[in-house]
Design a protein around this motif. Structure first.
Motif, mmCIF file in Angstrom:
data_model
loop_
_atom_site.group_PDB
_atom_site.id
_atom_site.type_symbol
_atom_site.label_atom_id
_atom_site.label_comp_id
_atom_site.label_asym_id
_atom_site.label_seq_id
_atom_site.Cartn_x
_atom_site.Cartn_y
_atom_site.Cartn_z
ATOM 1 N N SER A 228 0.632 -1.412 0.211
ATOM 2 C CA SER A 228 -0.179 -0.258 -0.254
ATOM 3 C C SER A 228 0.681 1.265 -0.060
ATOM 4 C CB SER A 228 -1.052 0.130 1.541
ATOM 5 O OG SER A 228 -1.403 -1.282 1.244
ATOM 6 N N ILE A 229 1.978 1.156 0.679
ATOM 7 C CA ILE A 229 2.757 2.200 0.971
ATOM 8 C C ILE A 229 3.745 2.726 -0.607
ATOM 9 C CG2 ILE A 229 4.588 3.621 2.656
ATOM 10 C CD1 ILE A 229 4.032 1.845 4.528
ATOM 11 N N ALA A 230 4.139 1.461 -0.760
ATOM 12 C CA ALA A 230 5.169 1.658 -1.946
ATOM 13 C C ALA A 230 3.984 2.317 -3.213
ATOM 14 C CB ALA A 230 5.440 -0.284 -2.682
ATOM 15 N N SER A 231 2.783 1.327 -3.128
ATOM 16 C CA SER A 231 1.446 2.289 -4.589
ATOM 17 C C SER A 231 1.474 4.114 -4.305
ATOM 18 C CB SER A 231 0.289 1.935 -3.641
ATOM 19 O OG SER A 231 -0.681 1.773 -3.101
ATOM 20 N N VAL A 232 1.728 4.247 -3.064
ATOM 21 C CA VAL A 232 1.529 5.749 -3.458
ATOM 22 C C VAL A 232 2.964 6.392 -3.778
ATOM 23 C CG1 VAL A 232 1.760 7.954 -1.804
ATOM 24 C CG2 VAL A 232 0.082 5.629 -1.106
#
Length: 409
Positions: A228-232
């Motif tokens: 989820s953080i990487a997708s940002v």
């Protein structure tokens, strides 16, 4: 071909695959409309560019938040609710866009109708659904469906540009809305079908590929949070040129039609990357390694876009950027199916896409804000590169810590 004609299961899978591709291709036009009409909308109302940029951002943010709701609906009821609600909201949202008279109306339509209830039904539910129809060719099927976003970029920017020149942005929005209702509703009748029920092949919850492990070094929660953080990070980098490349080309002194062509070329290359690259790299090396490869290409070419100012150079950099970014989002549902529980694929993919939507919203808003401050998009592109590097660090860490693990429950 004889197998296709004689096997009902093959015909059903193929029909769902084609319907999914067309559904995402048509529905994704909603985001490209605001990209192409950005300057015209701002000029008509005397707004700064940050206003339509915010509408673009709200559509991504709304789609991200709504993706969790649509994922919950998908996990419990299949595609029936996402297909019918999403298709109708995109159609009516486009029609209402043609009638806007104020900022809050534009924001509500793009955030709620086109975003929360509309585009939230596209990428996440469609890719999660297609993995259940193609258990043994997940990466190829996801790549084909995901390529609809890029194919939409071939069709819609150029079509919208010519229509806006001919009849204005309001009539263009109306025509798109009517076309959407006339096409997406029949497609929803195909997408509502239930995928085949898998026969259990093993009594264990985990199937390991490579050297067996007794325990994963990461919990499902940790994997979810990392993705989820990487997708940002990757989506901030992705969104800046997607939202502003048409205006950027115009600001470099070239005809606005060249900007629409650049965007179409970028998205055509992204469709190729999704259609062919995700299936090949994902099938051979897994979703995480494929994502790392595509994200690296995106970062390098976004840096190039910041400094290229000739029209041929912009065409080349945009095409190569498309080859990088086009494979990124389709890798996420593939990774979810590889590493996280099958029964939760809808909501888990939706949560990742919520974070991706936040990144897309932040990137599009950032581009408009930085332009209003500096009169150029260069700094915005470079900030996007920094976010992309953060994505690469997280994905590389996941590759090292999940090596050999495939969760297939």
């Amino acid at each position: 071909m004889p197998l296709f004609r004689s096997d009902p299961a093959v015909r059903k899978r193929s029909a769902v695959l084609v319907a999914s591709l067309l559904f995402i291709l048509i529905g994704t036009g909603s985001i490209y409309f605001i990209v192409v009409a950005l300057k015209e909308i701002a000029t008509e109302f005397g707004w700064s560019r940050v206003v339509p940029s915010t509408a673009y951002a709200l559509q991504y943010l709304g789609a991200g938040v709504g993706g969790i709701f649509m994922g919950w609906c998908f996990d419990r009821h299949g595609m029936v609710i996402p297909a019918f609600v999403g298709g109708s909201m995109i159609g009516f949202g486009a029609i209402f866009t043609s009638l806007v008279t104020s900022q809050w109306e534009l924001f509500f339509i793009h955030g709620a109708m086109l975003g929360f209830f509309g585009r939230s039904a596209l990428f996440g539910p469609l890719t999660a659904n297609i993995t259940r129809w193609f258990e043994h060719n997940k990466s190829l099927a996801v790549g084909i469906v995901g390529s609809g976003q890029g194919l939409a970029g071939i069709l819609w920017p150029t079509a919208f540009h010519h229509l806006i020149v001919a009849v204005g942005w309001r009539q263009t929005a109306l025509m798109y809305g009517l076309f959407t209702l006339a096409t997406m509703m029949p497609l929803a009748l195909i997408l509502r079908r239930k995928p085949p029920v898998l026969e259990p092949r093993t009594s264990t919850a985990q199937v390991f590929v490579g050297p067996p492990r007794l325990h994963s070094p990461l919990s499902p929660l940790a994997i979810q949070a990392s993705l989820s953080i990487a997708s940002v990070g990757c989506c901030v980098a992705m969104s800046v040129p997607l939202a502003h490349i048409v205006s950027h080309v115009s600001d470099l002194g070239f005809d606005p039609s060249r900007g629409a062509e650049v965007l179409s070329l970028m998205l055509a290359c992204s469709a190729m990357a999704s259609f062919f690259g995700v299936g090949f790299l994902g099938g051979r090396h897994g979703g995480l390694r494929a994502l790392f490869t595509f994200s690296t290409g995106q970062a390098i070419l976004l840096a190039a876009l910041a400094f290229v100012d000739s029209l041929p150079g912009v065409y080349i950099a945009a095409a190569l950027f498309g080859l990088g970014y086009g494979g990124i989002l389709p890798c996420y549902p593939l990774i979810v199916r590889e590493l996280l529980p099958r029964a939760e694929v809808g909501r888990r993919t939706g949560l990742i896409l919520l974070c991706a939507g936040i990144g897309m919203a932040l990137g599009s808003w950032l581009g408009g804000y930085i332009f209003d401050l500096t009169g150029s998009y260069r700094l915005a592109f470079l900030i996007g590169v920094a976010f992309n590097v953060g994505n690469l660090v997280i994905i590389f860490s996941l590759i090292l810590r999940t090596r050999g693990l495939r969760l297939n429950s």
